[in-house]
Design an enzyme around this catalytic site. Structure first.
Site, PDB file in Angstrom:
ATOM      1  N   ASP A   1     -14.788 -22.794  -6.738  1.00 18.96           N
ATOM      2  CA  ASP A   1     -14.200 -22.782  -5.399  1.00 18.96           C
ATOM      3  C   ASP A   1     -14.378 -21.451  -4.680  1.00 18.96           C
ATOM      4  O   ASP A   1     -13.754 -21.210  -3.650  1.00 18.96           O
ATOM      5  CB  ASP A   1     -12.722 -23.124  -5.471  1.00 18.96           C
ATOM      6  CG  ASP A   1     -11.936 -22.159  -6.357  1.00 18.96           C
ATOM      7  OD1 ASP A   1     -12.562 -21.313  -7.022  1.00 18.96           O
ATOM      8  OD2 ASP A   1     -10.698 -22.258  -6.380  1.00 18.96           O
TER       9      ASP A   1
ATOM     10  N   SER B   1       0.846  -1.180   0.000  1.00 15.85           N
ATOM     11  CA  SER B   1       0.000   0.000   0.000  1.00 15.85           C
ATOM     12  C   SER B   1       0.894   1.246   0.000  1.00 15.85           C
ATOM     13  O   SER B   1       1.705   1.428  -0.901  1.00 15.85           O
ATOM     14  CB  SER B   1      -0.961  -0.034   1.190  1.00 15.85           C
ATOM     15  OG  SER B   1      -1.982   0.910   1.055  1.00 15.85           O
TER      16      SER B   1
ATOM     17  N   ILE C   1     -13.432 -18.604  -5.860  1.00 16.56           N
ATOM     18  CA  ILE C   1     -12.317 -17.730  -6.226  1.00 16.56           C
ATOM     19  C   ILE C   1     -12.304 -17.571  -7.738  1.00 16.56           C
ATOM     20  O   ILE C   1     -12.338 -18.565  -8.468  1.00 16.56           O
ATOM     21  CB  ILE C   1     -10.962 -18.300  -5.770  1.00 16.56           C
ATOM     22  CG1 ILE C   1     -10.965 -18.555  -4.260  1.00 16.56           C
ATOM     23  CG2 ILE C   1      -9.825 -17.354  -6.149  1.00 16.56           C
ATOM     24  CD1 ILE C   1      -9.731 -19.299  -3.777  1.00 16.56           C
TER      25      ILE C   1
ATOM     26  N   ASP D   1      -8.749  -6.481  -4.420  1.00 20.75           N
ATOM     27  CA  ASP D   1      -8.371  -5.315  -3.607  1.00 20.75           C
ATOM     28  C   ASP D   1      -9.522  -4.315  -3.572  1.00 20.75           C
ATOM     29  O   ASP D   1     -10.029  -3.899  -4.606  1.00 20.75           O
ATOM     30  CB  ASP D   1      -7.123  -4.662  -4.198  1.00 20.75           C
ATOM     31  CG  ASP D   1      -6.444  -3.708  -3.236  1.00 20.75           C
ATOM     32  OD1 ASP D   1      -7.140  -2.824  -2.692  1.00 20.75           O
ATOM     33  OD2 ASP D   1      -5.231  -3.837  -3.031  1.00 20.75           O
TER      34      ASP D   1
ATOM     35  N   HIS E   1      -7.094  -6.068   0.126  1.00 22.33           N
ATOM     36  CA  HIS E   1      -6.002  -5.112   0.273  1.00 22.33           C
ATOM     37  C   HIS E   1      -5.179  -5.340   1.523  1.00 22.33           C
ATOM     38  O   HIS E   1      -5.733  -5.498   2.614  1.00 22.33           O
ATOM     39  CB  HIS E   1      -6.563  -3.691   0.305  1.00 22.33           C
ATOM     40  CG  HIS E   1      -5.505  -2.631   0.284  1.00 22.33           C
ATOM     41  ND1 HIS E   1      -4.718  -2.384  -0.823  1.00 22.33           N
ATOM     42  CD2 HIS E   1      -5.077  -1.760   1.232  1.00 22.33           C
ATOM     43  CE1 HIS E   1      -3.874  -1.403  -0.560  1.00 22.33           C
ATOM     44  NE2 HIS E   1      -4.066  -1.018   0.692  1.00 22.33           N
TER      45      HIS E   1
ATOM     46  N   ASP F   1     -12.236 -20.715 -14.556  1.00 19.52           N
ATOM     47  CA  ASP F   1     -10.861 -21.186 -14.403  1.00 19.52           C
ATOM     48  C   ASP F   1     -10.780 -22.698 -14.214  1.00 19.52           C
ATOM     49  O   ASP F   1      -9.722 -23.230 -13.896  1.00 19.52           O
ATOM     50  CB  ASP F   1     -10.174 -20.480 -13.220  1.00 19.52           C
ATOM     51  CG  ASP F   1     -11.013 -20.546 -11.943  1.00 19.52           C
ATOM     52  OD1 ASP F   1     -11.746 -21.536 -11.754  1.00 19.52           O
ATOM     53  OD2 ASP F   1     -10.938 -19.605 -11.143  1.00 19.52           O
TER      54      ASP F   1
ATOM     55  N   ASP G   1     -17.272 -18.099 -11.626  1.00 25.24           N
ATOM     56  CA  ASP G   1     -16.386 -18.906 -10.788  1.00 25.24           C
ATOM     57  C   ASP G   1     -15.773 -20.074 -11.550  1.00 25.24           C
ATOM     58  O   ASP G   1     -14.611 -20.430 -11.356  1.00 25.24           O
ATOM     59  CB  ASP G   1     -17.159 -19.423  -9.570  1.00 25.24           C
ATOM     60  CG  ASP G   1     -16.270 -20.089  -8.535  1.00 25.24           C
ATOM     61  OD1 ASP G   1     -15.042 -20.015  -8.675  1.00 25.24           O
ATOM     62  OD2 ASP G   1     -16.803 -20.682  -7.587  1.00 25.24           O
TER      63      ASP G   1
END
Length: 546
Positions: free
Chosen positions: A266, A189, A268, A404, A445, A262, A259
């Site tokens: 999951d 940051s 993510i 983020d 973040h 990919d 989701d």
């Protein structure tokens, strides 16, 4: 903290055996000499496993899990004419690995980052350096900067860090009677910005840096932050989106649409740029409970939130949010009350107008900010040749979370690509030989949720992500070896010429190491992204970078 203790025992093996020793007697008698503008406020020796309970407005640590070290507290004059100074600390382990590590700050934080001196530097044998950047404050309180306190803003912008690096090296040299073999930096940051700023202004300060989600374009980050707030505020408007709606309506629909792109469902999204999220699927039907759907004004707001921010004249300002971090976004820049830091930047850093509110925002402040660059804090120079070229050969490892909520991940990609473009157009070097960017799917973040280490005053948890890989304000990595620890990966690149292609991150259950491992994932070098190729979905070995 059992895992952290076990890893610490292996740290010097991973990073190289110690070159010099400190002791209680050496610490007690230590009085550095002939360092202009630097005085010693105190020296304190802590035996191994002593209680270390230190706190300031920005950071804190309370542990009995550290090796023996000497804490040296310095007062550094930053501007003799103005009478300004910074408080800086150098933590010197009895078992030193012959290297020095400077650690950055976060936000407007005015406090030595004691949590990472304790959590990152000492367990791996580094002499650690950190500064309060010339003031005392929390991460989100910018009132110290003004009106018209330009000298303090310069200290925060770059000067306090630079003078602390110089003093830290000399203190370390005098204490161990040997110069540090290598100098490193790590921060996220504002800490990421500080590291980039230092190598841009003073390329000899570090041999390598780790920077995470850097706030390096302050004059665009803060206008973008206000722009994001205004997309939904005021809270009583038809466009406002409540936190429950983000988490229970928008988030599940994002996952439903994207989701599996990919190869694995999951929770993510490994590459959110591949997700063309269509919020129109959530449009309220006649008579539907509006807490379960979206109004047209909310849908319009979402399109602006997930888009890059361009002004009317097509000036690029900043990237947008990416799909996949909806649980964290209302605690970032699209909630109520608004995130405090951007408003303070306008009131006290740029405009010197304590009555300014976000309702006064217009595009002219972007131009003004670029012209003034308060504190010369922008760190956007694409030309890194003085740092990375001959004879210095410095290295940059950069990471960013795709989820983020405070600094768009697009900012990290944008800066990397500006360096890439400059390097191709003006040198014979290959950017991959000195600068590598790693993206972390699902990570929020700066700070993972670590009750015993991380005092978060401006962020949230680390997200559904492999968010521990050896950087600041994280749980400890699975190992201090270069495959799992980004700092060790940097050292191996600088000292052995072996560049990292992946780093394995870990997600602990509830982000607490003592709860055990939930899953591991490879972090891929941009522009590659994580793909599931089959096997145990909780093991990094079941994924590839493609």
């Amino acid at each position: 903290m059992w895992l952290f203790t076990a890893l610490a025992l292996l740290a010097n093996v991973a990073l190289g055996s110690a070159a010099s020793q400190g002791s209680k007697a050496a610490c007690t008698d230590f009085s550095p000499r002939d360092i202009p503008g630097v005085s010693v406020a105190a020296t304190t020796h802590f035996p191994a496993h002593a209680r270390v309970d230190i706190s300031n407005l920005f950071s804190s640590v309370n542990t009995t899990d550290l090796p023996a070290f000497c804490r040296v507290e310095l007062v550094i004059t930053t501007n003799a004419t103005a009478g300004s100074f910074a408080n800086t600390e150098v933590w010197l382990p009895d078992d030193w690995n012959s290297r020095i590590l400077t650690i950055g700050n976060g936000g407007f934080g005015g406090g030595v980052t004691v949590s990472d001196l304790a959590g990152v530097a000492l367990p791996q044998g580094f002499a650690g350096v950190s500064t309060n950047t010339g003031h005392n404050s929390t991460a989100v309180d910018g009132r110290w900067a003004g009106p018209h306190n330009d000298n303090a803003i310069i200290d925060w912008g770059w000067r306090a860090v630079h003078l602390s690096v110089l003093a830290g090296k000399e203190v370390t040299k005098q204490y161990y009677r040997a110069s540090p073999r290598k100098s490193y930096y790590i921060g996220c940051s504002t800490g990421g910005r500080q590291g980039l700023k230092e190598i841009q202004l003073f390329p000899d300060s570090f041999d390598g840096i780790v920077v995470g989600s850097p706030a390096n374009w302050m004059t665009h980050l803060q206008p973008w932050s206000i722009h994001m707030n205004l997309n939904v505020l005021p809270a009583n408007s038809s466009r406002f989106i409540h936190a429950d709606t983000w988490m229970n309506v928008i988030g599940p629909e994002v996952m439903r649409q994207c989701d599996a792109l990919d190869g694995l469902k999951d929770g993510i999204i490994n590459d959110p740029r591949a997700c063309s999220f269509r919020p129109e699927t959530l449009t309220c039907r006649p008579g539907q409970n509006t807490s379960t759907c979206l109004t047209p004004d909310q849908i319009s707001a979402l399109h602006r939130i997930y888009a890059d921010y361009y002004e009317a004249d097509q000036t690029y300002v900043f990237g947008g949010y990416q799909p996949g971090g909806e649980d964290a976004y209302p605690s970032g820049l699209v909630g109520s009350p608004p995130f405090a830091l951007p408003g303070d930047w306008f009131r006290f850093f740029l405009l010197n107008d304590t009555a300014w509110t976000m309702d006064d925002y217009n595009a002219s402040v972007i131009t003004l900010g670029d012209k003034i660059d308060p504190g010369q804090s922008n760190a956007i120079t694409p030309n890194l040749t003085s740092f990375v070229g001959k004879p210095h050969h410095g290295k940059v490892l950069h990471y960013v979370g795709w989820a983020d909520q405070l600094i768009s991940p697009g900012n990290s990609v944008h800066y990397y690509e500006t360096v890439h473009e400059f390097t191709l157009g003006n040198t014979t070097m290959d950017v991959d030989d000195f600068y590598r960017l790693f993206t972390v799917p699902g990570m929020n973040h700066w700070c993972a949720s670590i009750p015993y280490r991380c005092k978060v005053t401006h962020g949230s948890a680390g997200g559904q992500a492999a968010n521990a890989f050896g950087s600041v304000s994280q749980a400890p990595p699975l190992s201090f070896d270069p495959e799992h620890n980004i700092l060790s990966a940097l050292l191996r690149w600088v000292e052995d010429g072996i560049a990292p292609s992946t780093i394995t991150g870990v997600k602990y259950r509830n982000d607490v190491p003592g709860n055990g491992v939930e899953f591991t994932r490879p972090l891929c070098k941009y522009p590659l992204t994580v793909r599931f190729h089959g096997g145990d979905p909780n093991s990094a070995h079941s994924f590839e970078c493609a």
